[in-house]
Design a protein around this motif. Structure first.
Motif, PDB file in Angstrom:
ATOM      1  N   GLY A  91      22.460  -2.218   1.268  1.00 47.30           N
ATOM      2  CA  GLY A  91      21.924  -2.260  -0.085  1.00 47.30           C
ATOM      3  C   GLY A  91      22.859  -2.884  -1.095  1.00 47.30           C
ATOM      4  O   GLY A  91      22.409  -3.449  -2.104  1.00 47.30           O
ATOM      5  N   THR A  92      24.175  -2.820  -0.845  1.00 42.49           N
ATOM      6  CA  THR A  92      25.101  -3.453  -1.779  1.00 42.49           C
ATOM      7  C   THR A  92      24.929  -4.967  -1.804  1.00 42.49           C
ATOM      8  O   THR A  92      25.276  -5.624  -2.784  1.00 42.49           O
ATOM      9  N   VAL A  93      24.367  -5.515  -0.720  1.00 45.11           N
ATOM     10  CA  VAL A  93      24.085  -6.955  -0.644  1.00 45.11           C
ATOM     11  C   VAL A  93      22.629  -7.248  -0.996  1.00 45.11           C
ATOM     12  O   VAL A  93      22.328  -8.163  -1.772  1.00 45.11           O
ATOM     13  N   PHE A  94      21.723  -6.466  -0.430  1.00 50.12           N
ATOM     14  CA  PHE A  94      20.298  -6.757  -0.571  1.00 50.12           C
ATOM     15  C   PHE A  94      19.738  -6.356  -1.933  1.00 50.12           C
ATOM     16  O   PHE A  94      18.763  -6.943  -2.406  1.00 50.12           O
ATOM     17  N   GLY A  95      20.318  -5.339  -2.555  1.00 49.05           N
ATOM     18  CA  GLY A  95      19.752  -4.813  -3.789  1.00 49.05           C
ATOM     19  C   GLY A  95      18.563  -3.904  -3.506  1.00 49.05           C
ATOM     20  O   GLY A  95      18.227  -3.626  -2.350  1.00 49.05           O
ATOM     21  N   GLY A 100      22.857   2.190   2.614  1.00 49.75           N
ATOM     22  CA  GLY A 100      23.705   1.897   1.470  1.00 49.75           C
ATOM     23  C   GLY A 100      24.599   0.700   1.694  1.00 49.75           C
ATOM     24  O   GLY A 100      24.834  -0.105   0.778  1.00 49.75           O
ATOM     25  N   ALA A 101      25.107   0.558   2.919  1.00 44.64           N
ATOM     26  CA  ALA A 101      25.975  -0.584   3.225  1.00 44.64           C
ATOM     27  C   ALA A 101      25.235  -1.904   3.071  1.00 44.64           C
ATOM     28  O   ALA A 101      25.790  -2.893   2.568  1.00 44.64           O
ATOM     29  N   THR A 157      25.307   7.812   9.174  1.00 38.47           N
ATOM     30  CA  THR A 157      23.980   8.325   8.863  1.00 38.47           C
ATOM     31  C   THR A 157      23.071   7.188   8.407  1.00 38.47           C
ATOM     32  O   THR A 157      23.533   6.102   8.028  1.00 38.47           O
ATOM     33  N   LEU A 158      21.786   7.453   8.433  1.00 39.29           N
ATOM     34  CA  LEU A 158      20.820   6.458   7.975  1.00 39.29           C
ATOM     35  C   LEU A 158      21.087   6.083   6.519  1.00 39.29           C
ATOM     36  O   LEU A 158      21.049   4.905   6.147  1.00 39.29           O
ATOM     37  N   GLY A 159      21.377   7.076   5.693  1.00 37.47           N
ATOM     38  CA  GLY A 159      21.659   6.792   4.288  1.00 37.47           C
ATOM     39  C   GLY A 159      22.879   5.919   4.110  1.00 37.47           C
ATOM     40  O   GLY A 159      22.898   5.020   3.248  1.00 37.47           O
ATOM     41  N   GLU A 160      23.909   6.159   4.910  1.00 39.71           N
ATOM     42  CA  GLU A 160      25.122   5.341   4.828  1.00 39.71           C
ATOM     43  C   GLU A 160      24.853   3.915   5.270  1.00 39.71           C
ATOM     44  O   GLU A 160      25.351   2.952   4.669  1.00 39.71           O
ATOM     45  N   ILE A 161      24.072   3.757   6.331  1.00 33.55           N
ATOM     46  CA  ILE A 161      23.735   2.423   6.823  1.00 33.55           C
ATOM     47  C   ILE A 161      22.913   1.659   5.783  1.00 33.55           C
ATOM     48  O   ILE A 161      23.177   0.486   5.483  1.00 33.55           O
ATOM     49  N   ALA A 195       0.788  -1.228   0.000  1.00 36.33           N
ATOM     50  CA  ALA A 195       0.000   0.000   0.000  1.00 36.33           C
ATOM     51  C   ALA A 195       0.823   1.282   0.000  1.00 36.33           C
ATOM     52  O   ALA A 195       0.628   2.146  -0.853  1.00 36.33           O
ATOM     53  N   GLN A 196       1.733   1.446   0.952  1.00 34.30           N
ATOM     54  CA  GLN A 196       2.343   2.770   1.143  1.00 34.30           C
ATOM     55  C   GLN A 196       3.527   3.040   0.225  1.00 34.30           C
ATOM     56  O   GLN A 196       3.836   4.182  -0.072  1.00 34.30           O
ATOM     57  N   LYS A 197       4.230   1.987  -0.186  1.00 32.92           N
ATOM     58  CA  LYS A 197       5.304   2.082  -1.180  1.00 32.92           C
ATOM     59  C   LYS A 197       6.580   2.723  -0.650  1.00 32.92           C
ATOM     60  O   LYS A 197       7.411   3.183  -1.436  1.00 32.92           O
ATOM     61  N   GLU A 198       6.787   2.746   0.645  1.00 28.86           N
ATOM     62  CA  GLU A 198       8.044   3.257   1.208  1.00 28.86           C
ATOM     63  C   GLU A 198       8.993   2.088   1.440  1.00 28.86           C
ATOM     64  O   GLU A 198       9.381   1.789   2.565  1.00 28.86           O
ATOM     65  N   PHE A 199       9.393   1.445   0.359  1.00 30.15           N
ATOM     66  CA  PHE A 199      10.308   0.316   0.465  1.00 30.15           C
ATOM     67  C   PHE A 199      11.645   0.675  -0.183  1.00 30.15           C
ATOM     68  O   PHE A 199      11.736   1.610  -0.978  1.00 30.15           O
ATOM     69  N   VAL A 200      12.674  -0.084   0.166  1.00 25.59           N
ATOM     70  CA  VAL A 200      13.993   0.063  -0.458  1.00 25.59           C
ATOM     71  C   VAL A 200      14.460  -1.291  -0.978  1.00 25.59           C
ATOM     72  O   VAL A 200      14.732  -1.450  -2.161  1.00 25.59           O
TER      73      VAL A 200
END
Length: 391
Positions: A379-383, A376-377, A370-374, A30-35
């Motif tokens: 995300g390199t694995v999870f996509g 991103g770290a 920062t939240l963005g850095e965390i 529903a809300q679409k706030e996913f990464v």
């Protein structure tokens, strides 16, 4: 970050009480706030449930949310079914991780919408409690009474507010709030009259608070549990809500091969939830446009629509600029090699699904990553998840 800040202030994590929404399934639905993709995101939910069950006994690890599902356009029955099904999915996720049901289930909580169809909303809450208690005991083997209790927060329906004649939103909010109270909510948020136009002014927020206080202190409706129990109409609506929800559970169980968890993930991947919500939203909007459903001040009773709006809250970019300046200073003052080291470790651990990431996430917060850095770290694995719409 909350834990890191508390412990920096000398408060042990075992003393912390609060609620983490942490409900990623409704984001895809529903809300679409996913990464990240659904399965990788569910790993983070699993880790936080396990961590808080072991180290933070006063913490509500997930607030399973139907609010955003309803705001996106679902029916009341779909909100009920999708939300409770997501709750079952988190239960199965924790059980798969080896957690005994009664070690984590008492700290699961829910978050429902209070819409304008008064009796339907009350029936929805009553059905949710009945379903949760039965499934927790009979399907998942809970023994503790607290594991079977569906504790929920309610927020009045933002989507029911109108930009036209915003003052009458006070009435809508009062009716919706009363439905939540009569349905047994443990806590309540009342929206402000001007939220269809802007963030609320202090006056509008105070009126919303006073609405709650009138219900709490003047009406005496809080003096009895389930005051509409036994009403033929409410009982029959409750039964119907439960029937419709059970049909959806059966479907999810079937497509998940006997697992509601797998059914929810597959339903997301196949856009089943998204399609159901879109169809319901379209049907409701069609009824509004054809005059089959009345919205006071919008498609009927529009006298007064030309009057000026109340004073609205104005937001500038000064706060954003000030926060960016503070962030730059934090980055300048922190120990950058320590930040780099913990972020590299987080990436390595993210690649091992058996590792609970919470301790390293807390350590990253302690280094002022920062939240963005965390993100991103990891995300390199999870996509990253990219939703592919279907029509």
């Amino acid at each position: 970050m909350y834990i890191a800040q508390a412990e920096k202030a000398g408060v042990n994590r075992v003393q912390l009480g609060g609620t983490l929404q942490n409900d990623i399934l409704k984001e895809y639905q529903a809300q679409k706030e996913f990464v990240y993709p659904p399965r990788q995101s569910m790993r983070l939910v699993r880790d936080s449930i396990a961590f808080t069950a072991a180290e933070m006994p006063r913490w509500n690890s997930v607030s399973i949310s139907g609010y955003h599902i309803r705001e996106a356009g679902s029916t009341a029955a779909e909100e009920l079914a999708f939300t409770v099904a997501n709750g079952f999915a988190y239960v199965e996720l924790a059980l798969q991780a080896g957690l005994p049901i009664d070690t984590f289930a008492p700290r699961l909580s829910f978050f429902f919408n209070a819409h304008i169809d008064f009796f339907e909303e009350i029936a929805k809450y009553r059905a949710a409690r009945r379903i949760w208690a039965r499934w927790m005991k009979e399907r998942y083997g809970a023994q503790l009474e607290k594991s079977m209790q569906l504790r929920f927060h309610t927020q009045t329906a933002g989507v029911s507010l109108t930009a036209q004649q915003p003052e009458i939103n006070i009435v809508r909010t009062a009716i919706e709030a009363l439905a939540g109270v009569l349905g047994g909510t443990q806590s309540l948020h009342t929206n402000s009259m001007d939220e269809a136009l802007a963030l609320p002014t202090e006056k509008a927020a105070r009126i919303a608070l006073r609405t709650q206080q009138i219900i709490a202190y003047e009406t005496n409706t809080t003096h009895v549990a389930d005051p509409l129990g036994g009403s033929y109409f409410v009982e029959s609506l409750t039964d119907e809500m439960e029937r419709q929800a059970e049909e959806i559970f059966a479907y999810l169980d079937e497509i998940g091969g006997g697992s509601i968890l797998e059914g929810c993930i597959r339903g997301i991947e196949e856009n089943w939830f998204q399609g159901r919500i879109a169809d319901s939203a379209y049907e409701l909007e069609r009824k509004f446009n054809q005059g089959q459903r009345i919205i006071v001040g919008v498609n009927r009773f529009t006298e007064g629509n030309d009057e000026a709006n109340p004073d609205l809250l104005q937001i500038t970019n000064e706060d954003e600029a000030r926060q960016l300046k503070r962030l730059d200073q934090v980055k300048h003052d922190r120990n950058q090699p320590a930040v780099d080291a913990v972020l590299n470790r987080l990436t390595r651990e993210a690649a091992d699904p058996e590792v609970n990431l919470m301790p390293t996430l807390i350590e990253a917060a302690n280094t002022y990553a920062t939240l963005g850095e965390i993100m991103g770290a990891m995300g390199t694995v999870f996509g990253r998840h990219v939703e592919v719409p279907t029509i």
